[in-house]
Structure formats: structure tokens, C-alpha cells
Design a protein around this motif. Structure first.
Motif, PDB file in Angstrom:
ATOM      1  N   TYR A  15       0.851  -1.193   0.000  1.00 19.12           N
ATOM      2  CA  TYR A  15       0.000   0.000   0.000  1.00 19.12           C
ATOM      3  C   TYR A  15       0.885   1.240   0.000  1.00 19.12           C
ATOM      4  O   TYR A  15       1.942   1.248   0.609  1.00 19.12           O
ATOM      5  N   TYR A  16       0.429   2.293  -0.676  1.00 19.79           N
ATOM      6  CA  TYR A  16       1.058   3.603  -0.528  1.00 19.79           C
ATOM      7  C   TYR A  16       0.228   4.362   0.502  1.00 19.79           C
ATOM      8  O   TYR A  16      -0.713   5.059   0.164  1.00 19.79           O
ATOM      9  N   LEU A  17       0.538   4.182   1.774  1.00 21.93           N
ATOM     10  CA  LEU A  17      -0.240   4.765   2.858  1.00 21.93           C
ATOM     11  C   LEU A  17      -0.078   6.280   2.883  1.00 21.93           C
ATOM     12  O   LEU A  17       0.996   6.809   2.615  1.00 21.93           O
ATOM     13  N   GLU A  18      -1.158   6.976   3.241  1.00 16.84           N
ATOM     14  CA  GLU A  18      -1.130   8.433   3.317  1.00 16.84           C
ATOM     15  C   GLU A  18      -0.476   8.877   4.618  1.00 16.84           C
ATOM     16  O   GLU A  18      -0.760   8.328   5.685  1.00 16.84           O
ATOM     17  N   VAL A  19       0.385   9.894   4.506  1.00 18.00           N
ATOM     18  CA  VAL A  19       1.066  10.460   5.671  1.00 18.00           C
ATOM     19  C   VAL A  19       0.763  11.954   5.705  1.00 18.00           C
ATOM     20  O   VAL A  19       0.962  12.660   4.716  1.00 18.00           O
ATOM     21  N   TYR A  20       0.260  12.411   6.862  1.00 16.22           N
ATOM     22  CA  TYR A  20      -0.155  13.798   7.038  1.00 16.22           C
ATOM     23  C   TYR A  20       0.726  14.509   8.059  1.00 16.22           C
ATOM     24  O   TYR A  20       1.242  13.888   8.980  1.00 16.22           O
ATOM     25  N   ASN A  21       0.843  15.823   7.888  1.00 18.39           N
ATOM     26  CA  ASN A  21       1.412  16.667   8.926  1.00 18.39           C
ATOM     27  C   ASN A  21       0.340  16.729  10.009  1.00 18.39           C
ATOM     28  O   ASN A  21      -0.762  17.232   9.761  1.00 18.39           O
ATOM     29  N   ASP A  22       0.621  16.213  11.189  1.00 22.31           N
ATOM     30  CA  ASP A  22      -0.392  16.108  12.236  1.00 22.31           C
ATOM     31  C   ASP A  22      -0.758  17.463  12.837  1.00 22.31           C
ATOM     32  O   ASP A  22      -1.793  17.602  13.471  1.00 22.31           O
TER      33      ASP A  22
END
Length: 115
Positions: A15-22
Motif C-alpha cells: 500500500y502507498y499509505l497516506e502520511v499527514y502533517n499532524d
């Protein structure tokens, strides 16, 4: 260059998991590969180097009790991807809490390509 030497082999996930600025809720990019020591994201925008970010990664459904993983990571480098419309950015994650480290190990064990 010393930064190019890795103790752990990078593992590519299915999977290309989504990464967010928290802190801002902005999408930083999609996870390309990960170890307990670092990760690589692919993104539309160049991510500034040598900055520490509080990140949030959405975990795939059906594998983990929690839906997200939160951690701090420091950007080390950022270059154009093979596709010039995108950027690849490498991060180190030196201060992972044990629970986060366990989740990353499980991610790699359950969702990485057999290499």
C-alpha cells in the motif's frame, strides 16, 4: 556519504499509505518504504530538508486495532522522483516509542513485498 549507509533494509509495502502533517492536517505524501529507523515519502510538493515534523499515518483497515500511527520524523533529503512531477523525501525517525516501533515491524511483516 554516511547518510547513505543503512542498518536496516528498506521495505516496500503493498500500500502507498497516506502520511499527514499532524499539526496542519496537510497531506505530506504517500509512504514508499519504511523501517523502524526511517521512511521515504513521495509527494507533489518538495518537503524542506532538516526539519522535524509531527506526522500521522493512516493504517490499512483490518490489520491493526488503531486507525492511525503518530510519530515525529526529521526530513534528511528531498529530490525529484523518477517522475519529475513528484518528489521523494527521506526521513529519519530516531525517537519512536515502543508501540510505534511494534506497529512498523508489523506493517513490514504483514504488508511488504516478498523481496
Amino acid at each position: 556519504m554516511a547518510d547513505d549507509i543503512r542498518a536496516l533494509k528498506r521495505r516496500h509495502l503493498i500500500y502507498y499509505l497516506e502520511v499527514y502533517n499532524d499539526e496542519t492536517n496537510d497531506l505530506m505524501g504517500h509512504l514508499v518504504d519504511i523501517t523502524t529507523e526511517g521512511l521515504k515519502l513521495v509527494s507533489k510538493e518538495k518537503i524542506p530538508e532538516k526539519q522535524t515534523f509531527k506526522l500521522r499515518m493512516s493504517l490499512p483497515e483490518g490489520y491493526f486495532e488503531q486507525k492511525v500511527l503518530r510519530f515525529e520524523a526529521t526530513s534528511r533529503w528531498s529530490f525529484n522522483d523518477v517522475n519529475p512531477d513528484f518528489y521523494d523525501t527521506g526521513f529519519s525517525v530516531p525517537n519512536l516509542v515502543p508501540k510505534a516501533k511494534d506497529i512498523i515491524i508489523d506493517l513490514v511483516n504483514q504488508l511488504s513485498f516478498n523481496e
